[in-house]
Design a protein around this motif. Structure first.
Motif, short mmCIF file in Angstrom:
data_model
loop_
_atom_site.label_atom_id
_atom_site.label_comp_id
_atom_site.label_asym_id
_atom_site.label_seq_id
_atom_site.Cartn_x
_atom_site.Cartn_y
_atom_site.Cartn_z
N ARG A 1 -42.64 22.94 -20.86
CA ARG A 1 -41.89 21.98 -21.68
C ARG A 1 -41.16 22.84 -22.87
NH1 ARG A 1 -44.24 17.03 -22.48
NH2 ARG A 1 -42.37 16.41 -23.77
N ASN B 1 -37.86 17.54 -18.66
CA ASN B 1 -39.06 16.93 -19.48
C ASN B 1 -38.83 17.84 -20.99
OD1 ASN B 1 -40.54 15.25 -20.41
ND2 ASN B 1 -42.44 16.00 -19.56
N VAL B 2 -37.74 18.16 -21.52
CA VAL B 2 -37.62 18.82 -22.81
C VAL B 2 -38.24 17.99 -23.84
CG1 VAL B 2 -35.71 20.28 -21.61
CG2 VAL B 2 -35.19 18.31 -23.42
N ILE B 3 -38.47 18.64 -25.03
CA ILE B 3 -38.75 18.14 -26.18
C ILE B 3 -37.52 18.26 -27.31
CG2 ILE B 3 -40.45 18.02 -28.11
CD1 ILE B 3 -42.05 19.44 -26.33
N ALA C 1 -48.02 17.87 -26.36
CA ALA C 1 -48.03 18.55 -25.04
C ALA C 1 -48.92 19.73 -24.96
CB ALA C 1 -46.63 18.90 -24.88
N GLU D 1 -50.33 21.45 -21.54
CA GLU D 1 -49.17 21.85 -21.26
C GLU D 1 -48.65 23.41 -21.56
OE1 GLU D 1 -46.27 18.52 -19.95
OE2 GLU D 1 -47.51 17.31 -21.63
N VAL E 1 -45.79 25.03 -23.61
CA VAL E 1 -44.59 24.65 -24.45
C VAL E 1 -43.85 25.91 -24.86
CG1 VAL E 1 -43.96 23.57 -26.82
CG2 VAL E 1 -45.62 22.55 -25.28
#
Length: 646
Positions: A462, A483-485, A506, A511, A513
């Protein structure tokens, strides 16, 4: 494959080779005996082709049915007992089955019913053997070698299928009226496999309780908890269903269309196995130190194209050999990564259960494929028509896979680029945890840094991305798939905190990151000051911080080297890149310390350049020839500047 991987697998590879050899040699011998009886009074034509298809389907079904019935028991044995013990015991059973096969052929040389029963026994033995065979791999090799080890195992397996399929018809033809002599060869080979199985390293049992019902329950619980595991099993079922259909049809094609004699009827399947062996090696090479599922759509496309050409062109023997080899390579690109994902994502204490349940479903698909082949033949489909129907189903399955996992397209593009335009060296990949949350903190050299990171790790990442790119109409679809932030410095403190909070959640969900702490791509090639946003992401959490350094990116067309992005010629193709992952740091590590660690990774990466870097005078002389009025000392200073080293 390096020696370090080959050594712990040597006994397993030899045992598997001779087991798969005997399975396929015996299966082909039984099929040919059945075809002899069924076509004794028939001439080549539609009736002849239908008879061959029917007898082949019966043989394949009788071998596959025990695989469906006994796989769950095999999973229970693999978890309850040492997998090495299970393998040795089942290799002994194989010796007894081959001895029984020789005996029934000695009693009735022209019969095929009793050999068919022995074939059922071989199917049951394979069903019990398979969960231990695949489940023991992660216990013998580390994770970074798992994809390569799977490729090696599949290469040996299909080398055995290759030689076994070719030898089955040859041995039967050479034995003449005494086919039991052919079976004695298989007895000797099974004894060699039994002896080799004792060389497998001892491993302990995964757990000490539970029967078949517990095996099913444990497997279902693991599959429900992991989406990628569910999709992997679905992909395996789909692939092996169509593989059973086209492999069975290849044998019919050889006998009914190419009209090959018994001792040559296995040659097309042999070429298919050659392609699979080559493809397995290529998968290991392309995967490097990761499990590369981006190869799957490439393989699916190859299977569709080759089956379409087989059905549309009905090529002669030479063309069939070429297409069979290509079909084998494409098939490897599908099932080798799928096997590796299955072993990787299965919990260690339930790996045998998951593999056995997967095998049960896969073998049910193989059974369906065999029955479908016979049904299509009886419905009037020719061998060419069956190839075309299988190609159409493959196309539909590929489109379905892209819809379920759109990031497969990204992985596919990355596989192509990192094996053509880029030459990526990965250092310290073992520092990235295989499970749980972790924060990747790399330097930022170009627009493709994130994609190179994705290509070097088999876990999804992510990325924290500026809203200007995340919401841009040209990139929005890609960013959604990744599914980027999104984060925006112009949207006020509240939007920044929201993005940092989402990144922290996340991490809490286990996950990976990634955030670029410089906040922008460097314009000078040097490491910029770090912003402290990543400190807030990990504050109060126990997840590790992984420093990452991307080396040699400066100078690529996607960097700002030369004062512009993209619009310049690459310095070389393939362009060398080094990605270095540092040791995990505690979440309390301050920004200045992480920056220092990244600089140290860059210094270590600089020393790795020596192996492929030319002496300094050569590029200076080239530049001087192009620009004769520029001072050579100025060129030397330019080559030695800090920016040129990053």
């Amino acid at each position: 494959m390096p020696h370090a991987t080959a050594h712990p697998l040597r006994g397993l590879l030899i045992a598997q080779f001779f087991g798969a050899f005997n399975d396929n040699a015996w299966k082909l011998m039984v099929a040919l005996l059945a075809i002899r009886q069924a076509t004794a009074s028939l001439q080549p034509g539609p009736d002849y082709e239908t008879a061959v298809q029917t007898q082949t389907a019966i043989t394949f079904v009788m071998f596959t049915l025990p695989l469906v019935l006994f796989s769950l028991i095999g999973g229970t044995l693999a978890d309850r007992l040492s997998k090495r013990t299970v393998i040795i015991a089942l290799k002994a059973v194989e010796v007894l089955l081959m001895a029984a096969g020789a005996f029934v052929l000695w009693r009735d040389p022209a019969g095929w019913l009793l050999p068919l029963i022995v074939l059922c026994g071989m199917g049951a033995q394979s069903a019990l053997f398979s969960p231990s065979k695949y489940g023991i791999l992660p216990e013998l090799v580390p994770h970074e070698r798992l994809a390569a080890a799977n490729g090696l195992l599949e290469m040996w397996t299909f080398a055995a299928i290759l030689t076994g399929t070719a030898a089955g018809g040859f041995l039967l033809q050479a034995a003449g009226n005494e086919p039991w002599l052919a079976a004695t060869v298989l007895i000797a080979l099974s004894i060699v496999g039994l002896i080799a199985s004792f060389q497998i390293s001892p491993v302990s049992s995964a757990r000490s309780e539970g029967g078949v019902a517990a095996t099913v329950h444990a497997a279902l619980a693991s599959i429900r908890a992991e989406r990628l595991l569910r999709l992997t099993i679905a992909g395996e079922i789909f692939f092996w269903t169509i593989a059973s259909l086209f492999a069975q049809n290849v044998l019919v094609y050889a006998k009914a269309v190419l009209l090959l004699p018994d001792d040559q009827s296995g040659l097309p399947l042999t070429m298919l196995s050659v392609g699979i062996g080559v493809g397995a090696v290529l998968v290991g090479r392309f995967s490097k130190q990761r499990i590369e599922y981006g190869l799957i759509p490439l393989g699916a496309t190859g299977v569709f194209l080759t089956l379409t050409l087989l059905g549309a062109l009905t090529p002669p023997l030479s063309g069939t050999f070429i297409l069979m080899g290509a079909l084998g390579v494409a098939s490897s690109f599908i099932f080798v990564p799928l096997n590796a994902i299955l072993q990787w994502k299965s919990p260690p204490d339930r790996r045998g259960a998951v593999i056995s349940l997967s095998n049960t479903c896969v073998f049910a698909g193989i059974l369906l494929g065999s029955l479908t082949g016979g049904a299509l033949a009886n419905a009037g489909f020719s061998t060419s028509g069956i190839f075309l129907a299988t190609a159409a189903v493959t196309l539909g399955g590929t489109v379905w896979a892209f819809r379920l996992l759109p990031d497969l397209v990204i992985r596919l593009v990355l596989v192509i680029l990192t094996n053509s335009l880029y030459r990526v060296r990965i250092v310290g990949q073992h520092h990235v945890p295989q499970t749980g949350g972790a924060l990747l903190v790399p330097n930022h050299m170009s627009f493709v840094d994130g994609f190179l990171l994705m290509a070097s790790i088999d876990r999804p990442i992510r990325f924290v991305v500026d809203t200007a790119y995340a919401a841009h109409p040209f990139f929005k679809r890609l960013m959604t798939i990744m599914n980027v932030i999104p984060i925006s410095s112009s949207g006020g403190l509240r939007m920044i905190l929201r993005a940092l909070r989402a990144a922290g959640e996340a991490l809490d969900n286990g996950e990976l990151v990634c955030i670029f702490p410089e906040g922008q791509i460097t314009r000078t090639g040097t490491l910029l000051p770090f912003r402290r946003g990543f400190e807030r992401i990990v504050k109060g959490r126990t997840v590790p911080i992984i420093p990452v350094h991307l080396d040699r990116i400066w100078g690529s067309i996607f960097s700002f080297s030369g004062g512009r992005f993209v619009w310049k010629w690459p310095e070389r193709i393939p362009y060398p890149v080094t990605l270095s992952f540092g040791a995990p740091q505690p979440s309390t590590t301050p920004a200045h310390e992480v920056r220092r660690l990244i600089r140290e990774l860059g210094e270590a990466a600089w020393h790795l350049r020596k192996t492929d870097q030319e002496p300094l005078h050569r590029p200076v002389l080239r530049m001087w020839r192009r620009h004769p009025l520029v001072s050579p000392w100025r060129m030397l200073r330019a080559r030695a500047s800090p920016a040129s080293r990053l």
